[in-house]
Scaffold this active site. Structure first.
Site, PDB file in Angstrom:
ATOM      1  N   ASN A  13     -14.839  13.026 -87.861  1.00  0.00           N
ATOM      2  CA  ASN A  13     -13.511  13.557 -88.177  1.00  0.00           C
ATOM      3  C   ASN A  13     -12.509  12.735 -87.381  1.00  0.00           C
ATOM      4  OD1 ASN A  13     -11.179  15.004 -88.537  1.00  0.00           O
ATOM      5  ND2 ASN A  13     -11.816  16.757 -87.273  1.00  0.00           N
ATOM      6  N   LYS A  15      -9.432  12.868 -87.429  1.00  0.00           N
ATOM      7  CA  LYS A  15      -8.177  13.600 -87.161  1.00  0.00           C
ATOM      8  C   LYS A  15      -6.983  12.685 -87.491  1.00  0.00           C
ATOM      9  CE  LYS A  15     -10.500  16.206 -83.614  1.00  0.00           C
ATOM     10  NZ  LYS A  15     -10.359  17.374 -82.770  1.00  0.00           N
ATOM     11  N   HIS A  99     -10.969  23.690 -90.467  1.00  0.00           N
ATOM     12  CA  HIS A  99     -11.084  23.181 -89.092  1.00  0.00           C
ATOM     13  C   HIS A  99     -10.205  24.051 -88.188  1.00  0.00           C
ATOM     14  CE1 HIS A  99     -10.703  20.593 -85.592  1.00  0.00           C
ATOM     15  NE2 HIS A  99     -11.795  19.980 -86.020  1.00  0.00           N
ATOM     16  N   GLU A 101      -8.169  23.403 -85.989  1.00  0.00           N
ATOM     17  CA  GLU A 101      -6.776  22.939 -85.862  1.00  0.00           C
ATOM     18  C   GLU A 101      -5.951  23.346 -87.084  1.00  0.00           C
ATOM     19  OE1 GLU A 101      -7.835  18.890 -84.943  1.00  0.00           O
ATOM     20  OE2 GLU A 101      -8.703  19.594 -83.069  1.00  0.00           O
ATOM     21  N   GLU A 170     -18.164  25.079 -84.731  1.00  0.00           N
ATOM     22  CA  GLU A 170     -17.395  24.350 -83.731  1.00  0.00           C
ATOM     23  C   GLU A 170     -16.700  25.345 -82.810  1.00  0.00           C
ATOM     24  OE1 GLU A 170     -16.289  20.150 -85.135  1.00  0.00           O
ATOM     25  OE2 GLU A 170     -14.763  21.498 -85.902  1.00  0.00           O
ATOM     26  N   GLY A 176     -12.814  18.545 -78.326  1.00  0.00           N
ATOM     27  CA  GLY A 176     -11.910  17.627 -77.640  1.00  0.00           C
ATOM     28  C   GLY A 176     -11.759  17.895 -76.153  1.00  0.00           C
ATOM     29  N   SER A 212     -17.331  17.985 -78.762  1.00  0.00           N
ATOM     30  CA  SER A 212     -17.665  17.041 -77.705  1.00  0.00           C
ATOM     31  C   SER A 212     -19.079  16.466 -77.825  1.00  0.00           C
ATOM     32  CB  SER A 212     -17.441  17.683 -76.330  1.00  0.00           C
ATOM     33  OG  SER A 212     -16.079  18.062 -76.182  1.00  0.00           O
TER      34      SER A 212
HETATM   35  C1  PEP Z   1     -13.713  18.001 -84.175  1.00  0.00           C
HETATM   36  O1  PEP Z   1     -12.529  17.695 -84.197  1.00  0.00           O
HETATM   37  O2  PEP Z   1     -14.204  18.497 -85.197  1.00  0.00           O
HETATM   38  C2  PEP Z   1     -14.487  17.757 -82.965  1.00  0.00           C
HETATM   39  C3  PEP Z   1     -15.681  18.248 -82.875  1.00  0.00           C
HETATM   40  O3  PEP Z   1     -13.875  17.004 -81.984  1.00  0.00           O
HETATM   41  P1  PEP Z   1     -14.583  16.400 -80.639  1.00  0.00           P
HETATM   42  O4  PEP Z   1     -15.894  15.796 -81.078  1.00  0.00           O
HETATM   43  O5  PEP Z   1     -13.618  15.379 -80.163  1.00  0.00           O
HETATM   44  O6  PEP Z   1     -14.780  17.534 -79.712  1.00  0.00           O
END
Ligand code: PEP
Length: 248
Positions: A13, A15, A99, A101, A170, A176, A212
């Site tokens: 992703n 983003k 997601h 966000e 998630e 992040g 992460s």
């Molecule tokens: C994500 O944005 O779906 C995500 C898992 O980000 P990160 O791997 O940076 O934690």
């Protein structure tokens, strides 16, 4: 249930990152490095303006692509939105829906997320439905209740539809932050999701972990019986790191 038959899946992703020059290098790195990855589907979900570039640079490779959001509507006066059929026009295979966000910054409800998943499937795309609890919810012991609430309208789409989507767990506190869930923590929630999918007649749906994930922690997460791969944010912006996750 032990993962004996579900093929691994790792999705990046991006983003709101990238530009033409950066993407070109990253996509070339994926295209040339994908040969080292066996037994795992690999995909990237890119910002809308770069779908054409991504399609052009990945077509014919083993890396597939998709978008990070989709409208719940087919067409019409929805300024700024992008329809599932438009994504299909760029040969997208995947689209992220719900997601965290999108849920938190754009107020997407569980019902809207399910409607987006449905619109995506109607256009032949595979939605990757993201669920996960916030830190506050986790600390209040509400993780299972939150996951059940978020899953409910998706499970109501029925087993035939469910077999055509992917779920990504998630935890918001792990996205992040550099603080991944431990394999055991993630597995505990994946087992719950698996139980709900099985009860809905869709036990073979792939359930990804996101939060992460890096080359250094991927193997221990993927060793868990109900973790079928990963949704990767930050680490998907470096070809070698992203491919090392897929290789794990
Ligand atoms: C994500 O944005 O779906 C995500 C898992 O980000 P990160 O791997 O940076 O934690």
């Amino acid at each position: 249930m032990v993962n004996s038959s579900r093929k691994r899946l790792v999705i990046g992703n991006w983003k709101m990152h990238g530009d033409s020059a950066f993407n070109s290098e990253l996509l070339a790195g994926l295209r040339s490095g994908i040969a080292q990855v066996q037994g795992c589907d690999v995909a990237v979900c890119v910002p809308f303006p770069y779908l054409y570039q991504t399609q052009s640079l990945l077509e014919g490779s083993a890396v597939s692509w998709g978008a990070q959001d989709v409208s719940q509507h087919d067409k019409g006066a929805y300024t700024g939105e992008v329809a599932a059929a438009m994504l299909a026009d760029f040969n997208c295979r995947w689209v992220l829906v719900g997601h965290s966000e999108r849920r938190s910054y754009h107020g997407e409800t569980d019902a809207v997320v399910a409607a987006k998943a449905s619109a995506a499937m109607a256009a032949g795309l595979t939605p990757v439905v993201c669920v996960g609890e916030s830190l506050q919810e986790q600390e209040a012991g509400q993780t299972h209740a939150v996951i059940d609430r978020q899953l409910a309208p998706v499970l109501a789409l029925g087993s035939e539809n469910l077999s055509r989507l992917v779920i990504a767990y998630e935890p918001v506190w792990a996205i992040g932050t550099g603080r991944s869930a431990s394999p055991e923590q993630a597995q505990e929630v994946h087992a719950l999701i698996r139980t709900r999918l099985e009860a809905a007649g869709a036990g073979q749906v792939r359930v990804l972990y996101g939060g992460s994930v890096k080359g250094s922690n991927a193997a221990s997460l993927f060793a868990m019986p109900d973790i079928d791969g990963a949704l990767v944010g930050g680490a998907s912006l470096v070809a070698s790191e992203f491919l090392s996750i897929a290789a794990a």
